[in-house]
Design an enzyme around this catalytic site. Structure first.
Site, PDB file in Angstrom:
ATOM      1  N   GLU C  53       0.817  -1.211   0.000  1.00 39.26           N
ATOM      2  CA  GLU C  53       0.000   0.000   0.000  1.00 39.26           C
ATOM      3  C   GLU C  53       0.849   1.260   0.000  1.00 39.26           C
ATOM      4  OE1 GLU C  53      -0.450  -2.583   2.045  1.00 39.26           O
ATOM      5  OE2 GLU C  53      -2.284  -3.401   1.172  1.00 39.26           O
ATOM      6  N   HIS C 121     -11.969  -6.010   7.714  1.00 39.65           N
ATOM      7  CA  HIS C 121     -12.653  -5.603   6.485  1.00 39.65           C
ATOM      8  C   HIS C 121     -13.966  -4.913   6.846  1.00 39.65           C
ATOM      9  CE1 HIS C 121     -10.165  -9.131   5.629  1.00 39.65           C
ATOM     10  NE2 HIS C 121      -9.929  -8.587   4.467  1.00 39.65           N
TER      11      HIS C 121
HETATM   12  C1  LIG Z   1      -1.840  -5.158   4.267  1.00 43.34           C
HETATM   13  C2  LIG Z   1      -2.838  -5.922   3.479  1.00 43.34           C
HETATM   14  N1  LIG Z   1      -3.109  -5.532   2.218  1.00 43.34           N
HETATM   15  C3  LIG Z   1      -4.021  -6.189   1.486  1.00 43.34           C
HETATM   16  C4  LIG Z   1      -4.678  -7.268   1.997  1.00 43.34           C
HETATM   17  C5  LIG Z   1      -5.721  -8.025   1.160  1.00 43.34           C
HETATM   18  N2  LIG Z   1      -5.177  -9.345   0.844  1.00 43.34           N
HETATM   19  C6  LIG Z   1      -5.469 -10.411   1.594  1.00 43.34           C
HETATM   20  S1  LIG Z   1      -4.583 -11.750   1.136  1.00 43.34           S
HETATM   21  C7  LIG Z   1      -3.850 -10.915  -0.130  1.00 43.34           C
HETATM   22  C8  LIG Z   1      -2.865 -11.609  -1.006  1.00 43.34           C
HETATM   23  C9  LIG Z   1      -1.773 -12.243  -0.214  1.00 43.34           C
HETATM   24  O1  LIG Z   1      -0.908 -12.938  -1.054  1.00 43.34           O
HETATM   25  P1  LIG Z   1       0.322 -13.728  -0.454  1.00 43.34           P
HETATM   26  O2  LIG Z   1       1.061 -12.833   0.486  1.00 43.34           O
HETATM   27  O3  LIG Z   1       1.084 -14.305  -1.563  1.00 43.34           O
HETATM   28  O4  LIG Z   1      -0.344 -14.849   0.440  1.00 43.34           O
HETATM   29  P2  LIG Z   1      -1.294 -16.034  -0.081  1.00 43.34           P
HETATM   30  O5  LIG Z   1      -2.704 -15.583   0.162  1.00 43.34           O
HETATM   31  O6  LIG Z   1      -0.998 -16.263  -1.515  1.00 43.34           O
HETATM   32  O7  LIG Z   1      -0.927 -17.187   0.780  1.00 43.34           O
HETATM   33  C10 LIG Z   1      -4.292  -9.599  -0.162  1.00 43.34           C
HETATM   34  C11 LIG Z   1      -3.867  -8.599  -1.154  1.00 43.34           C
HETATM   35  C12 LIG Z   1      -4.370  -7.638   3.303  1.00 43.34           C
HETATM   36  N3  LIG Z   1      -4.977  -8.670   3.887  1.00 43.34           N
HETATM   37  N4  LIG Z   1      -3.442  -6.962   4.013  1.00 43.34           N
END
Ligand SMILES: Cc1ncc(C[n+]2csc(CCOP(=O)(O)OP(=O)(O)O)c2C)c(N)n1
Ligand SMILES: Cc1ncc(C[n+]2csc(CCOP(=O)(O)OP(=O)(O)O)c2C)c(N)n1
Ligand SMILES: [Mg+2]
Ligand SMILES: [Mg+2]
Lengths: 352, 359, 352, 359
Positions: C53, C121
């Site tokens: 972000e 959320h």
């Molecule tokens: C700081 C933050 N930004 C955005 C989100 C929304 N979000 C939840 S999971 C995700 C993707 C995460 O990807 P990754 O780190 O690769 O973990 P994965 O879910 O693939 O295990 C996002 C963008 C969040 N939870 N926290």
């Protein structure tokens, strides 16, 4: 008498010796500097961190998880704005985990204007901080309260943010800290690091004693029946001056409440005073849109609307993007004595 | 047929036990069967949770199908307990297999899924897979991606000072490493003279929700970022039980002994998409670690269709019984909204016990 | 009728085609997903960013510096709390540089509860946002306003934050967006990406027309002389329901103001209505300590204290660390219809 | 004596001009004298500003004594102008020499120091050294350490799209690299297929206020952090004019041509401590790049005591005249507090022109 910043240092020393403080850390907090405001000179658990506020808050949380008692410093509250998510998380750990984990951290940070700090060293933090559910927020306006609030912050098993008014850090109080040496010179000689080489310097700590200012307890610093003035931090001494001046000028005396705790605030004290006087002035220097003083005003409206004799007032800082370095800006952005005095005069003299 | 004359891992102790191999590494058959059972239990539980999210017995699902191999090996090797002598776990929301391997009763995960008042992790407050377990140093999992990485140095710092061999384990996804907090963890764990026993794990599934890692990440391996800081690391096939076990063993040994950080990048699968928000449909073009292991164990003669279906039946029965139980349990009450906001404090005159609404 | 999220998409399309929008970006904003709420499907300048972000806000600022016109998305406002320092900096660039640089960025983000979002959320952002001097903050409660506010946000050469009420994203309006096809099915067929493989999908954009909702202009969505209800976002439709219900129940009609702009807010409209009615109810769902509604209340006290017939009220969310997933939590944490209705009844019927 | 038969830098063009060497690199004598004059002007100006901060003609001083060699070379090589065809500068608060080299009149820096209404960078609002200059793409310098690194990819992205050879230059201190924003810059500048022309500079003076880098940073070289992202870089002695010039030339050439990021870590000195808050006393145990260059030019026969003192006198006279002028200039007025908050907007009914207090 100790200055406010010396009082903080004494409290941290007491915390290290008697209350289990394990880590006092942040940018330039350890030797040789001991904090850009000298709040952490000579402390045995003080250490320098990387220049990374997110790391500072996160590490404090980790230390607390593992049973340590950290006091973390954000060098200026102005540099804590990239950690609001972490502060929110710290504030919700107990709630989110349904009591699995407490979060006994203390974060201290200088807040407010008054040191010619320009755009990035003049912000106030209390309005933001008051929105952090799960936290307790305190802000002393004199050395003894700083000592007592710091001790309470350390002992409280919840996250506590200690806002130190930048403008008052070097101000001396009227009351001694229990155990403080008799003379200022002696205190200075014992606990202020020398200018120049400090590599062999060691403080000779006075044997300070426990003294707790409870969280959530305001101090009634002037008493009167005509109006209620509520303030804290830099503007508190200005409110006292204004109240004293107007007592002299108009013969009307006010209650002046030094709130000391921003959250939880001392509603009992506020409520009792407002009920008594029916006239209210709230003063702080944070920006005026969605200002913490507006919350207090709302509570007063909620519970004492029909007891108010005249329109209650809030004096606060202007809603502008910064405080300029040229003092013309600062003087005309955050409340100064004349403005406070005029507002108080109006509150006192307006016909009911 | 399992090989009967080999060594357990790389420790050089000759054991006459049947074992399962992957490349030059091996694991004893007994352990493999335990791991397999745990993997099945995790999978079955997660699939049941997905069903619950679709049937209205819960609202949302996120979890770890596709990470069972790695996460089970992690959970089994954790030094489990409370306080700095034991490992601290700063986990991600895909770690159900880790918790099951540590011994969490399935029903506790389901309680969180069903948002009951009995949910020991969050009292029905948090999403599934957001565990918090004080007795085992499992710190509250938050949805906020990557913040766990800035907290990890704190627990590790206390552990380093405390002595012993407890370490801090932090896990997260690949996309999340783009947050600055990942870098902060490396910096705070390698301060000269203050290196910290942090095992930094990235479970790399190649995705951040809908965004392929290949479009956003210029690093060949995420762990390469550690090199500048002198952080050792390895990339492991997280779908391979044997490889995962040994990578974790090496990493943990190193952190426990050297009191320094180590990184593991585990390549894992994401078998039901990101979460229920993206439909939680089974994906068929990613490797299934459970299939893989099943095949390996079958090949090795440790599993046959009867045992196999027995294990699965057992797990299914367990989960069904748990769901049934959970659905009979009490829900949180309106008066619970403010509970556990504050810990009791002797110095707070407004909230000596807990938050009770505005002062 | 378009849904609110479709309206945003149409506005962004119009922005790309006619208003110089160069970059629409953020996490999962580009193909294939087009946003976790589908707000950015099919847009020609939409792209996926790293999960960062701070990088999103910083990059938006950089694009704007270099003459681009970015619209950046923070996936949920709940994940913007690590960027408050950057938002403050974005808000002060023109002021700090004495007019050297403008900062024409739009940041859009879903805000508030109502989607069973659990702790992370369900947050609201407007109280925080209203404290960001130098920014303008808008929050539509229906598709047409979303379209018109988004166009204004793009055209305004200052940083504008568009808060999209999570709970209303899929809600349809009562008024058409200029140029919107006649049927919902046609709109859907033309601009909603299909389920499944989208690699060859292309939207067939309707020829939408310019329509601006000015920044700083509220909408009077119900008219009456008995009370003033001020709201926005998720609680706005609830306020309408409450007002309609009470008109029926008591025969008393209220002004209901959909604020639409959080800052600058439409003080003229508020002031005129309060002067007319003398009875005030402010409703939002953000946490209640240092809540934006408290600012509005303070302004009303400042300028209309003596015209108030009864105690003005604020209904807001509880000051707790989070909103729990079990709906028992959400229902008892943020205002729901019965609570609003009761408060409005009290405001309407209390004796002056 | 200057060497008369060599080449200008590494470009292989044989020029019969006198030149100054450092190791295998060289610079023409003319250029060196220009650089020297600029370095003297910066130093003299900063020293005068320190005096102002102590005499009450200003409140605070922070600046770049000790970084003149590197920063002058930077300023002279910037592609100066407005818009994406030119370089964007995301600078740090120690860059006065860069701005002077670009052609900023000394008096403008002093106006900011004296907080006059005529200060073109901030109208008396910001600390000294916090420049902002639209005509030259010098973005507002903020005190907030490291945030410039997350903005840099934005300008570079527009430049990459725009074409041409304009690049984005971002500078910051060594301690600041611990903020996550430094990592974000690397990530956003190396997205596969979207690599960006960002020149990431770290002026490494070994300190963050009172904290030695050696106690907080485990990396051998900060630029090593770029390797995982495929970012090329070099460490340069920022106190050596010739070396700095060429390192910057190589870096800029690469960024301009390849449209990819590059890193420079310049080892520089901090000759008056952190700022006036720490006393702004001259430090004698760090190398002075000005002394060094003076010595080199004298050795090469390009400077003698007369020329030398002439250059210094000229600079001193310039700064004195400027200070005198500045102190006669108007101060901001109370009505200025709200000015330049908002740009005029056709769609804002409350603030169509600028902020005017609460609605
Ligand atoms: C700081 C933050 N930004 C955005 C989100 C929304 N979000 C939840 S999971 C995700 C993707 C995460 O990807 P990754 O780190 O690769 O973990 P994965 O879910 O693939 O295990 C996002 C963008 C969040 N939870 N926290
Ligand atoms: C985000 C942030 N945190 C803290 C500070 C306070 N501060 C100002 S300069 C400084 C040290 C910076 O060190 P470095 O990055 O090495 O730059 P240098 O001053 O040495 O050139 C600190 C901690 C700040 N300005 N911004
Ligand atoms: Mg992933
Ligand atoms: Mg430095």
């Amino acid at each position: 008498m100790a200055t406010l910043v010396q009082a903080v240092r004494l409290a941290l020393h007491y915390g290290e010796e008697h209350l289990g403080v394990t880590d006092i850390f942040g940018e330039d907090v350890g030797p040789p500097l001991g904090g850009v405001f000298t709040a952490t000179q000579g402390l045995k658990t003080a250490w320098n961190s990387p220049l990374d506020e997110r790391g500072i808050i996160g590490t404090a949380m980790g230390i607390a998880y593992a049973g340590g008692r950290p006091v973390a410093e954000i060098q200026f509250c102005d540099y804590g704005f990239n950690t609001i998510d972490l502060l929110k998380v710290a504030g919700n750990q107990r709630w989110a985990s349904a009591g699995n984990f407490d979060m006994p951290i203390v974060v201290m940070t200088p807040s407010g204007s008054g040191i010619r700090g320009s755009l990035y060293h003049s912000h106030s933090f209390e309005s933001w901080a008051s929105r952090l559910a799960g936290w307790k927020i305190v802000m002393p306006s004199n050395p003894l309260d700083a000592y007592g609030l710091m001790l309470s912050a350390i002992v409280d098993p919840n996250p506590v943010l200690v806002l130190l008014p930048k403008a008052l850090l070097r101000v001396r109080g009227e009351q001694k800290i229990p155990g403080e040496p008799d003379s200022e010179e002696e205190l200075k000689a014992r606990i202020d690091a020398p200018i120049g080489d400090r590599s062999n310097w060691k403080p000779r700590w006075p044997d300070v004693q426990p003294y707790y200012v409870p969280i959530g307890a305001a101090a009634l610093v002037r008493e009167g029946d005509e109006a209620t003035v509520i303030s804290y931090g830099r503007t508190l001494p200005l409110c006292i001056q204004a109240a004293d001046h107007l007592a002299h000028e108009t013969g009307k005396r006010c209650d002046v409440l030094d709130l000391r705790s921003i959250f939880p605030y001392d509603w009992k004290a506020i409520s009792a005073s407002v009920r008594k006087t029916g006239r209210v002035l709230i003063v702080n220097e944070d920006t005026e849109v969605t200002n913490y003083g507006e919350h207090l005003l709302r509570r007063i409206i909620d519970e004492h609307f029909y007891e108010l004799l005249v329109r209650p007032r809030l004096i606060a800082g202007k809603h502008v993007p910064g405080i300029g370095l040229n003092q013309v800006y600062e003087q005309n952005t955050v409340p100064q004595l004349p403005l406070i005095q005029d507002a108080l005069r109006a509150v006192l003299t307006e016909e009911a | 047929m399992p090989d009967k004359t080999s060594t357990f891992g790389s420790e050089g102790v000759a054991l006459l036990v049947p074992e399962v191999r992957s490349g030059r590494e091996a694991l004893p058959a007994e352990l493999c069967l335990d791991i397999y059972r745990l993997m099945v239990r995790s999978r079955v539980m997660e699939e049941r949770m997905i069903k619950m999210s679709k049937s209205g017995q819960g609202y949302f699902w996120i979890g770890g199908p596709g990470e069972e191999a790695f996460n089970t090996c992690l959970g089994l090797q954790v030094k489990k307990g409370h306080g700095p002598a034991y490992d601290y776990l700063h986990l991600h929301y895909r770690n159900s297999a880790t918790l099951l391997a540590m011994g969490m009763p399935m029903i506790d995960a389901l309680r969180q899924m069903a948002m009951t008042a009995t949910d020991p992790h969050s009292m029905g407050r948090n999403f599934p897979g957001h565990f918090a377990c004080r007795a085992w140093n499992v710190l509250p999992i938050s949805s906020v991606v990557e913040v766990q990485y800035v907290m990890a140095p704190g627990t590790a710092l206390v552990q380093k000072r405390y002595g012993g061999d407890g370490i801090t384990i932090v896990t997260g996804g690949d996309a999340g490493t783009a947050e600055g907090d990942f870098a902060s963890c490396m910096i705070w764990s390698t301060r000269p003279g203050n290196e910290l026993p942090v095992l930094m794990i990235v479970t790399n599934n190649g995705w951040g929700i809908s965004t392929p890692a290949s479009t956003q990440h210029g690093e060949k391996h995420i762990i390469d970022r550690g090199k500048a800081f002198g952080i050792r690391g390895e990339v492991v096939d997280g779908n391979d039980v044997v490889a995962s076990w040994h990578a974790l063993r090496r990493a943990m040994d190193y952190c426990r002994r050297e009191r320094r950080p180590y990184m593991i990048e585990a390549k894992v699968s994401r078998l039901y998409g990101h979460s229920s928000s993206s439909g939680a449909q089974r994906v068929w073009d990613e490797v299934d670690p459970l299939d893989l292991f099943e095949h390996k164990l079958t090949e090795a003669g440790l599993l046959d269709p009867i045992v196999l279906s027995h294990i699965r039946e057992e797990a299914l029965a367990e989960v069904e019984a748990a769901v049934e139980q959970v659905l009979r349990e009490p829900m949180p009450q309106p008066s619970d909204v403010e509970k556990y906001t504050y810990a009791p404090s002797p110095v707070d005159v407004v909230y000596p016990e807990d938050y009770t609404g505005l002062p």
